[in-house]
Design a protein around this motif. Structure first.
Motif, short mmCIF file in Angstrom:
data_model
loop_
_atom_site.label_atom_id
_atom_site.label_comp_id
_atom_site.label_asym_id
_atom_site.label_seq_id
_atom_site.Cartn_x
_atom_site.Cartn_y
_atom_site.Cartn_z
N SER A 7 -4.99 4.96 1.55
CA SER A 7 -4.17 3.19 1.94
C SER A 7 -3.05 3.67 2.60
CB SER A 7 -4.29 2.43 0.13
OG SER A 7 -5.10 2.17 -0.36
N ILE A 8 -2.85 2.88 3.77
CA ILE A 8 -1.82 3.01 4.51
C ILE A 8 -1.10 1.58 3.99
CG2 ILE A 8 -2.62 2.49 6.43
CD1 ILE A 8 -0.68 4.51 7.50
N ALA A 9 0.22 1.43 3.27
CA ALA A 9 0.79 0.31 3.92
C ALA A 9 1.52 0.16 5.58
CB ALA A 9 2.19 -0.32 3.06
N VAL A 10 1.50 -0.67 5.95
CA VAL A 10 2.16 -1.63 7.29
C VAL A 10 3.32 -2.60 7.31
CG1 VAL A 10 1.36 -2.16 9.69
CG2 VAL A 10 -0.35 -0.72 8.50
N TYR A 11 4.30 -1.67 7.84
CA TYR A 11 5.25 -3.08 7.44
C TYR A 11 5.07 -2.72 9.47
CZ TYR A 11 6.60 -0.89 2.96
OH TYR A 11 6.28 -1.11 1.90
N LEU A 40 -6.16 -1.14 3.83
CA LEU A 40 -4.80 -1.22 4.32
C LEU A 40 -3.84 -2.49 3.35
CD1 LEU A 40 -2.51 -2.36 6.97
CD2 LEU A 40 -4.26 -3.99 7.49
N VAL A 41 -2.90 -2.13 2.86
CA VAL A 41 -2.04 -2.75 2.25
C VAL A 41 -1.31 -3.08 2.94
CG1 VAL A 41 -0.30 -2.41 0.25
CG2 VAL A 41 -2.11 -1.19 0.41
N TYR A 42 -1.10 -4.58 3.10
CA TYR A 42 0.29 -5.10 4.29
C TYR A 42 1.53 -6.54 3.50
CZ TYR A 42 -2.12 -9.36 5.60
OH TYR A 42 -2.94 -10.56 6.05
N GLY A 43 1.82 -7.47 4.12
CA GLY A 43 1.87 -8.31 3.81
C GLY A 43 1.74 -9.90 2.95
N GLY A 44 0.20 -9.67 3.36
CA GLY A 44 -0.62 -10.72 3.20
C GLY A 44 -0.31 -11.83 4.05
N GLY A 45 0.42 -11.87 5.09
CA GLY A 45 0.43 -13.30 5.66
C GLY A 45 -0.84 -12.99 7.31
N ASN A 46 -0.85 -14.12 7.82
CA ASN A 46 -1.54 -14.40 8.85
C ASN A 46 -0.88 -14.88 9.68
OD1 ASN A 46 -4.30 -14.71 9.78
ND2 ASN A 46 -5.24 -17.01 9.29
N VAL A 47 0.64 -14.16 10.81
CA VAL A 47 0.85 -14.16 11.46
C VAL A 47 1.29 -13.48 11.55
CG1 VAL A 47 2.03 -16.81 10.35
CG2 VAL A 47 3.29 -14.59 9.89
N GLY A 48 1.79 -13.90 13.33
CA GLY A 48 3.11 -12.38 13.99
C GLY A 48 1.81 -10.94 14.20
N LEU A 49 2.74 -9.60 14.61
CA LEU A 49 1.99 -8.81 13.99
C LEU A 49 1.39 -8.05 12.82
CD1 LEU A 49 4.48 -6.31 16.15
CD2 LEU A 49 2.76 -7.66 16.56
#
Length: 187
Positions: A7-11, A40-49
């Motif tokens: 798993s990789i977190a993308v900020y 992919l682990v990420y901030g959960g949103g469906n906006v922007g990058l």
């Protein structure tokens, strides 16, 4: 490593930024994550990058986990549908959960939230609570000024050896995937 799953977190930013290259490279990063079987682990949103990376990973068949908070949802950052989502009580718990689920971090262009997440991981390295690698995707030279700030902090005696942060500055999404796979799959 988290739960024996690569798993990789993308900020990255919840906005697109002013240069269309940011979105193009975020999409490529997400697609490569999905195509290569990396979660992919990420901030959960469906906006922007943020949403761009997640949608591309999902479309490429990848597993995606979005971690957010109720406050973020209240700010009109909707969750991406069709993925595993978790809602934490506060930002600290969100960041901890993302850390726990990931074995590396990829930092794309972003704003204060991205910087906050990055600096927290770097501090964890500094106090020996983490050794997980940090990969900067330096799209359009975005992270060059951050490198300059770190060099200045070091020159002024406020920052020690930067190799302690286990970080690499990379120019292409393909480079991130290659280095990640070499470290975690080709041992």
């Amino acid at each position: 490593m988290a739960e024996n799953k690569k798993s990789i977190a993308v900020y990255c930013g919840h906005k697109f930024g002013n240069n269309p290259t940011y979105k193009t490279e975020a999409e490529k990063m997400g697609r490569l994550i999905g195509e290569n079987g990396i979660r992919l682990v990420y901030g959960g949103g469906n906006v922007g990058l943020m949403g761009t990376v997640a949608n591309a990973a999902k479309t490429a068949g990848g597993e995606v986990i979005g971690i957010t908070t109720q406050n973020i949802l209240n700010l009109q950052e909707p969750l991406l549908e069709g993925i595993q989502s978790e809602i934490e009580n506060n930002l600290s718990k969100r960041k901890q959960r993302m850390f726990d689920l990931s074995d590396a971090f990829c930092i794309l262009p972003g704003g204060l939230g991205t910087l906050d997440e990055l600096v927290e991981i770097m501090v964890m390295h500094q106090i020996k609570e983490s050794h997980k690698p940090i990969y900067f995707l330096n799209t359009n030279g975005y992270w060059n000024m951050f490198g300059n700030i770190m060099a200045y902090m070091q020159k002024e005696g406020f920052l020690g050896d930067v190799t302690q942060f286990n970080m690499q500055v990379l120019e292409q999404p393909e480079d991130v995937i290659k280095i990640y796979k070499t470290r975690f799959w080709e041992k």
